[in-house]
Design a protein around this motif. Structure first.
Motif, PDB file in Angstrom:
ATOM      1  N   GLY A 129       0.814  -1.201   0.000  1.00 20.68           N
ATOM      2  CA  GLY A 129       0.000   0.000   0.000  1.00 20.68           C
ATOM      3  C   GLY A 129       0.850   1.254   0.000  1.00 20.68           C
ATOM      4  N   SER A 130       0.215   2.343  -0.403  1.00 21.68           N
ATOM      5  CA  SER A 130       0.883   3.625  -0.427  1.00 21.68           C
ATOM      6  C   SER A 130      -0.174   4.715  -0.416  1.00 21.68           C
ATOM      7  N   VAL A 131       0.160   5.849   0.157  1.00 21.07           N
ATOM      8  CA  VAL A 131      -0.750   6.984   0.097  1.00 21.07           C
ATOM      9  C   VAL A 131      -0.397   7.895  -1.072  1.00 21.07           C
ATOM     10  N   HIS A 132       0.623   7.529  -1.819  1.00 20.37           N
ATOM     11  CA  HIS A 132       1.039   8.325  -2.967  1.00 20.37           C
ATOM     12  C   HIS A 132       0.362   7.791  -4.231  1.00 20.37           C
ATOM     13  N   GLY A 133      -0.216   8.686  -4.990  1.00 16.00           N
ATOM     14  CA  GLY A 133      -0.840   8.306  -6.256  1.00 16.00           C
ATOM     15  C   GLY A 133      -2.350   8.280  -6.223  1.00 16.00           C
ATOM     16  N   LEU A 134      -2.950   8.149  -5.036  1.00 17.40           N
ATOM     17  CA  LEU A 134      -4.410   8.135  -4.902  1.00 17.40           C
ATOM     18  C   LEU A 134      -4.809   9.065  -3.762  1.00 17.40           C
ATOM     19  N   TRP A 135      -6.028   9.587  -3.838  1.00 15.51           N
ATOM     20  CA  TRP A 135      -6.602  10.304  -2.713  1.00 15.51           C
ATOM     21  C   TRP A 135      -6.935   9.262  -1.653  1.00 15.51           C
ATOM     22  N   THR A 136      -6.660   9.563  -0.401  1.00 18.92           N
ATOM     23  CA  THR A 136      -6.844   8.595   0.669  1.00 18.92           C
ATOM     24  C   THR A 136      -7.710   9.168   1.775  1.00 18.92           C
ATOM     25  N   LEU A 137      -8.766   8.449   2.106  1.00 19.74           N
ATOM     26  CA  LEU A 137      -9.542   8.746   3.306  1.00 19.74           C
ATOM     27  C   LEU A 137      -8.953   7.884   4.408  1.00 19.74           C
ATOM     28  N   ALA A 138      -8.316   8.509   5.374  1.00 15.21           N
ATOM     29  CA  ALA A 138      -7.625   7.785   6.438  1.00 15.21           C
ATOM     30  C   ALA A 138      -8.287   8.076   7.772  1.00 15.21           C
ATOM     31  N   TYR A 139      -8.616   7.008   8.473  1.00 14.42           N
ATOM     32  CA  TYR A 139      -9.234   7.141   9.794  1.00 14.42           C
ATOM     33  C   TYR A 139      -8.219   6.713  10.831  1.00 14.42           C
ATOM     34  N   LYS A 140      -7.887   7.635  11.765  1.00 12.42           N
ATOM     35  CA  LYS A 140      -6.908   7.365  12.818  1.00 12.42           C
ATOM     36  C   LYS A 140      -7.637   7.121  14.127  1.00 12.42           C
ATOM     37  N   THR A 141      -7.371   5.972  14.728  1.00 13.98           N
ATOM     38  CA  THR A 141      -8.002   5.614  15.992  1.00 13.98           C
ATOM     39  C   THR A 141      -7.060   4.726  16.793  1.00 13.98           C
ATOM     40  N   ASN A 142      -7.336   4.610  18.085  1.00 17.88           N
ATOM     41  CA  ASN A 142      -6.536   3.723  18.934  1.00 17.88           C
ATOM     42  C   ASN A 142      -7.038   2.291  18.898  1.00 17.88           C
ATOM     43  N   GLN A 143      -8.344   2.113  18.744  1.00 17.54           N
ATOM     44  CA  GLN A 143      -8.917   0.771  18.662  1.00 17.54           C
ATOM     45  C   GLN A 143     -10.148   0.833  17.773  1.00 17.54           C
ATOM     46  N   CYS A 144     -10.424  -0.258  17.106  1.00 19.20           N
ATOM     47  CA  CYS A 144     -11.556  -0.289  16.189  1.00 19.20           C
ATOM     48  C   CYS A 144     -12.794  -0.775  16.928  1.00 19.20           C
ATOM     49  N   ASP A 145     -13.603   0.189  17.388  1.00 17.98           N
ATOM     50  CA  ASP A 145     -14.839  -0.108  18.107  1.00 17.98           C
ATOM     51  C   ASP A 145     -16.036   0.167  17.189  1.00 17.98           C
ATOM     52  N   ASP A 146     -17.203   0.376  17.772  1.00 21.08           N
ATOM     53  CA  ASP A 146     -18.412   0.604  16.977  1.00 21.08           C
ATOM     54  C   ASP A 146     -18.310   1.863  16.125  1.00 21.08           C
ATOM     55  N   LEU A 147     -17.734   2.935  16.683  1.00 19.21           N
ATOM     56  CA  LEU A 147     -17.561   4.163  15.900  1.00 19.21           C
ATOM     57  C   LEU A 147     -16.647   3.916  14.707  1.00 19.21           C
ATOM     58  N   CYS A 148     -15.605   3.160  14.935  1.00 20.84           N
ATOM     59  CA  CYS A 148     -14.660   2.833  13.859  1.00 20.84           C
ATOM     60  C   CYS A 148     -15.371   2.090  12.733  1.00 20.84           C
ATOM     61  N   ILE A 149     -16.176   1.102  13.071  1.00 17.20           N
ATOM     62  CA  ILE A 149     -16.909   0.331  12.056  1.00 17.20           C
ATOM     63  C   ILE A 149     -17.860   1.247  11.286  1.00 17.20           C
ATOM     64  N   LYS A 150     -18.525   2.161  11.992  1.00 10.34           N
ATOM     65  CA  LYS A 150     -19.442   3.096  11.345  1.00 10.34           C
ATOM     66  C   LYS A 150     -18.692   4.018  10.382  1.00 10.34           C
ATOM     67  N   VAL A 151     -17.542   4.537  10.830  1.00 13.63           N
ATOM     68  CA  VAL A 151     -16.764   5.443   9.986  1.00 13.63           C
ATOM     69  C   VAL A 151     -16.231   4.708   8.765  1.00 13.63           C
ATOM     70  N   LEU A 152     -15.772   3.467   8.925  1.00 12.01           N
ATOM     71  CA  LEU A 152     -15.302   2.693   7.774  1.00 12.01           C
ATOM     72  C   LEU A 152     -16.442   2.465   6.784  1.00 12.01           C
ATOM     73  N   SER A 153     -17.636   2.229   7.293  1.00 14.44           N
ATOM     74  CA  SER A 153     -18.809   2.085   6.429  1.00 14.44           C
ATOM     75  C   SER A 153     -19.127   3.407   5.718  1.00 14.44           C
ATOM     76  N   ASP A 154     -19.032   4.515   6.443  1.00 10.68           N
ATOM     77  CA  ASP A 154     -19.247   5.827   5.831  1.00 10.68           C
ATOM     78  C   ASP A 154     -18.205   6.115   4.756  1.00 10.68           C
ATOM     79  N   MET A 155     -16.963   5.709   4.999  1.00 12.91           N
ATOM     80  CA  MET A 155     -15.903   5.917   4.011  1.00 12.91           C
ATOM     81  C   MET A 155     -16.208   5.140   2.729  1.00 12.91           C
ATOM     82  N   GLU A 156     -16.704   3.928   2.866  1.00 11.58           N
ATOM     83  CA  GLU A 156     -17.061   3.136   1.691  1.00 11.58           C
ATOM     84  C   GLU A 156     -18.241   3.781   0.962  1.00 11.58           C
ATOM     85  N   THR A 157     -19.201   4.293   1.702  1.00 11.51           N
ATOM     86  CA  THR A 157     -20.337   4.980   1.086  1.00 11.51           C
ATOM     87  C   THR A 157     -19.867   6.211   0.317  1.00 11.51           C
TER      88      THR A 157
END
Length: 178
Positions: free
Chosen positions: A62-90
């Motif tokens: 993987g690389s962040v160079h060459g594509l636009w990247t939606l990056a989510y920074k968190t300490n642990q993947c909890d319910d909010l993390c799952i929701k944000v990842l779903s929103d990113m896919e949407t």
């Protein structure tokens, strides 16, 4: 006498708007510079990423160079993390033909078996990049441009997908990279 009156009215119709506009500009300078059309918060100064700043999971190339990247920074993947990842896919899907220009990235301190099950790029941060992003709240959604600059931040607690899509469409309209 009537000709002079018409001349003054004509002259005032040209000079008066310029004078009022100039006075408004100098008496209220924040009205022109304080408003922007973007919905996210600009990262100022821009945080520059290098290839060594991100260590991808499972030796992904993987690389962040060459594509636009939606990056989510968190300490642990909890319910909010799952929701944000779903929103990113949407958000990606709503970009229609430009969806291939966007990738999703989850930035976590350590990669666990739970995070490996997610269908998203996984990476850990270097200490330098972690320190640069520490001035922002944890659980932040970042937009990284194709050159690798962290340029915009969204608060995932009250994220409006439509507004993020508007920002991305505006960026893609004027961007020749990624």
């Amino acid at each position: 006498m009537n000709v002079k009156k018409e001349l003054w009215v004509l002259l005032a119709s040209f000079v008066l708007p310029i004078a009022l506009g100039t006075a408004f500009f100098y008496l209220n300078p924040g009205a022109f510079t304080g408003n922007t059309v973007n919905y996210g918060e600009f990262v100022n100064p821009v945080v520059v990423t290098q290839e060594q700043d991100l260590v991808f999971a499972n030796n992904d190339q993987g690389s962040v160079h060459g594509l636009w990247t939606l990056a989510y920074k968190t300490n642990q993947c909890d319910d909010l993390c799952i929701k944000v990842l779903s929103d990113m896919e949407t958000i990606r899907i709503l970009m229609n033909e430009d969806m291939r220009r966007i990738q999703r990235l989850l930035l976590v301190p350590s990669i666990t078996t739970e995070t490996e099950k997610l269908e998203v790029l996984l990476a850990t941060l270097s200490e330098d990049l972690s320190n640069s992003l520490s001035k922002f709240p944890n659980n932040s959604l970042f937009l990284i441009d194709p050159i690798g600059n962290v340029m915009m931040r969204y608060d995932p607690f009250d994220i409006d997908i439509r507004l993020v899509v508007k920002d991305l469409k505006r960026l893609f309209k004027y961007s020749r990279i990624g």
